[in-house]
Scaffold this motif. Structure first.
Motif, PDB file in Angstrom:
ATOM      1  N   LYS A   2       5.394  -1.091   3.636  1.00 21.62           N
ATOM      2  CA  LYS A   2       6.673  -1.793   3.664  1.00 21.62           C
ATOM      3  C   LYS A   2       6.900  -2.511   2.340  1.00 21.62           C
ATOM      4  O   LYS A   2       5.949  -3.039   1.749  1.00 21.62           O
ATOM      5  CB  LYS A   2       6.671  -2.824   4.799  1.00 21.62           C
ATOM      6  N   SER A   3       8.145  -2.522   1.924  1.00 26.47           N
ATOM      7  CA  SER A   3       8.417  -3.222   0.666  1.00 26.47           C
ATOM      8  C   SER A   3       8.631  -4.711   0.937  1.00 26.47           C
ATOM      9  O   SER A   3       9.160  -5.104   1.978  1.00 26.47           O
ATOM     10  CB  SER A   3       9.642  -2.617  -0.010  1.00 26.47           C
ATOM     11  N   LEU A  62       4.348  -2.614  -2.695  1.00 25.39           N
ATOM     12  CA  LEU A  62       5.696  -2.096  -2.963  1.00 25.39           C
ATOM     13  C   LEU A  62       6.657  -3.277  -2.856  1.00 25.39           C
ATOM     14  O   LEU A  62       6.663  -3.965  -1.826  1.00 25.39           O
ATOM     15  CB  LEU A  62       6.027  -1.016  -1.930  1.00 25.39           C
ATOM     16  N   VAL A  63       7.402  -3.530  -3.907  1.00 29.89           N
ATOM     17  CA  VAL A  63       8.281  -4.707  -3.891  1.00 29.89           C
ATOM     18  C   VAL A  63       9.749  -4.297  -4.075  1.00 29.89           C
ATOM     19  O   VAL A  63      10.055  -3.309  -4.739  1.00 29.89           O
ATOM     20  CB  VAL A  63       7.902  -5.731  -4.996  1.00 29.89           C
ATOM     21  N   ASP A  64      10.603  -5.107  -3.442  1.00 28.24           N
ATOM     22  CA  ASP A  64      12.045  -4.998  -3.663  1.00 28.24           C
ATOM     23  C   ASP A  64      12.385  -6.097  -4.654  1.00 28.24           C
ATOM     24  O   ASP A  64      12.563  -7.250  -4.278  1.00 28.24           O
ATOM     25  CB  ASP A  64      12.786  -5.226  -2.334  1.00 28.24           C
ATOM     26  N   LEU A  76      13.451  -1.008  -6.415  1.00 27.25           N
ATOM     27  CA  LEU A  76      12.209  -0.685  -5.717  1.00 27.25           C
ATOM     28  C   LEU A  76      11.123  -0.400  -6.767  1.00 27.25           C
ATOM     29  O   LEU A  76      11.322   0.442  -7.639  1.00 27.25           O
ATOM     30  CB  LEU A  76      12.410   0.537  -4.818  1.00 27.25           C
ATOM     31  N   LEU A  78       6.634  -0.406  -7.671  1.00 24.37           N
ATOM     32  CA  LEU A  78       5.221  -0.509  -7.269  1.00 24.37           C
ATOM     33  C   LEU A  78       4.503  -1.398  -8.273  1.00 24.37           C
ATOM     34  O   LEU A  78       4.799  -1.341  -9.474  1.00 24.37           O
ATOM     35  CB  LEU A  78       4.576   0.864  -7.316  1.00 24.37           C
ATOM     36  N   GLU A 101      13.149   6.160  -4.019  1.00 18.48           N
ATOM     37  CA  GLU A 101      12.711   6.296  -2.620  1.00 18.48           C
ATOM     38  C   GLU A 101      12.378   7.730  -2.248  1.00 18.48           C
ATOM     39  O   GLU A 101      11.525   7.978  -1.403  1.00 18.48           O
ATOM     40  CB  GLU A 101      13.825   5.792  -1.691  1.00 18.48           C
ATOM     41  N   LYS A 141       7.432   5.033   0.612  1.00 15.17           N
ATOM     42  CA  LYS A 141       7.408   4.414   1.950  1.00 15.17           C
ATOM     43  C   LYS A 141       6.185   4.852   2.777  1.00 15.17           C
ATOM     44  O   LYS A 141       5.780   4.154   3.691  1.00 15.17           O
ATOM     45  CB  LYS A 141       8.703   4.723   2.698  1.00 15.17           C
TER      46      LYS A 141
END
Lengths: 246, 140
Positions: A2-3, A62-64, A76, A78, A101, A141
């Motif tokens: 999950k981000s 994983l970051v938003d 998005l 990494l 994505e 994802k």
């Protein structure tokens, strides 16, 4: 995977002294790069980022990313690399890799073991963890935070290879399938332990350049002779001067 | 018996510099737990050996031990009641140059409690302050 939402700010400080001041003020320098846009220097709140790491199973996060005053609302990314201080472990710099994505990425994922191996529990063997990271390829994802191996059925002399690992759905494990990840070795015999201790015993240190040094000794001796001659001359000179004065 | 190199190019060395932090050998690379140096020193072969024995005894032949430092450097000492000069003295022993953040020992295959106790016992044999580190939690 999950981000996680993370806030970042554009950074103009790039020189060492400026970045040091930035770290002192509670910010962490970072950078983001990827195929979508050119590289950009960023800064993060160090406490916010430390909290994020503390709650993650590994450094693969994983970051938003929400960058202040950026055209795009969210990016998005990494966490590609985190530089730590060698002594206190504080985060010095973070690299973000912007990903799409719908595009597969290749990432190194940590391997963990769960349970106690049968060979360790009953046979007194030792569980040897040989490969700590595995290279995997998947959509962002689907990326696992870590790969957990169940070692409870592992007897002495048995091992788990890269090819034996059941990859999570949508994930492809890369690399040599014959590499050993985890193995259980037999308990060491007493003679083996004694042998290991004896192996450290050593006599005098051998010199690889001994002969050359001996050859090199001759010019040194010549040098000494010259120096001695020089001393004699030096002694003789004041006497000569004294005679001239007379 | 204490560790020393099997073969060297030159027997006597300059003292060198030991400033700064360790830029290599500062992560737990082989085992699960490790002992990290917090100070700098010349750690002699006897100290490394004493620490190794302390760890091995506490682990009671279980698990695995890695010694991450090696006494590569020779040091010399002038005999007692000798006047200065007359060249560099004979080699007295061998030391490892330790900088802060160097991982000295690593263990694996034992519980964290046993690893902690082993490292505590090893630390008592060493001339510097150290700390227990784990692969999972970064040095902090």
């Amino acid at each position: 995977m999950k981000s996680v939402a993370l806030k970042a700010y554009p950074r103009s400080q790039v020189q060492r002294a400026e970045v040091k001041k930035l770290r002192a003020s509670g910010r962490v320098p970072a950078t983001i790069y990827g195929r979508q846009a050119g590289p950009q220097n960023l800064e993060l709140n160090s406490k916010e980022f430390a909290d994020l790491l503390n709650h993650a199973a590994s450094e693969n996060v994983l970051v938003d990313l929400t960058v202040d005053s950026d055209v795009r609302a969210k990016r998005l990314a990494l966490v590609q690399e985190i530089q730590h201080h060698p002594l206190d472990g504080k985060v010095l710099h973070v690299d973000f890799h912007e990903v799409a994505e719908n595009e597969k990425v290749t990432v190194q994922v940590p391997v963990e073991t769960s349970g106690e191996a049968a060979g360790v529990k009953t046979g007194g063997g030792t569980l040897e963890h040989i490969l700590f990271k595995l290279k995997v390829r998947s959509l962002p994802k689907d990326l696992p935070e870590q790969i957990v191996l169940d070692v409870t059925a592992l007897e002495i002399g048995k091992s788990i290879h890269v090819g034996d690992i059941q990859a999570p759905s949508g994930v492809e494990i890369l690399g040599d399938k014959h590499l050993t990840v985890v193995a259980v070795s037999a308990p060491r015999a007493e003679e083996e332990v004694a042998g290991a201790a004896a192996a450290t015993a050593a006599g005098d240190v051998e010199m690889t350049k001994e002969k050359k040094d001996e050859a090199g000794g001759a010019p040194a001796a010549k040098g000494d002779a010259k120096a001695a001659a020089g001393d004699k001359k030096a002694d003789a000179k004041p006497e000569a001067k004294a005679e001239k004065k007379k | 018996m204490a560790m020393q190199p099997a073969r060297v190019k030159f027997r006597k060395m300059h003292r060198g510099s030991r400033t700064g932090l360790a830029t290599r050998g500062h992560t737990v690379a082989f085992g699960e737990y490790g002992l990290m140096a917090l100070e700098r020193c010349w750690m002699d072969a006897k100290q490394i050996e004493a620490a190794r024995v302390a760890i091995a005894r506490n682990m009671k032949r279980h698990g695995k031990l890695w010694i991450r430092v090696f006494p590569q450097k020779s040091f010399t000492k002038k005999p007692l009641e000798t006047r200065m000069g007359k060249g560099k003295a004979p080699v007295e022993g061998w030391v490892a140059v330790i900088r802060p953040a160097n991982v000295l020992f690593e263990v694996d295959g034992v519980t964290e409690a046993i690893a902690r106790e082993s490292m505590r016992l090893a630390a008592t044999k060493l001339p510097i302050k150290t700390k227990f580190v784990s692969r999972h939690h970064h040095a902090s």
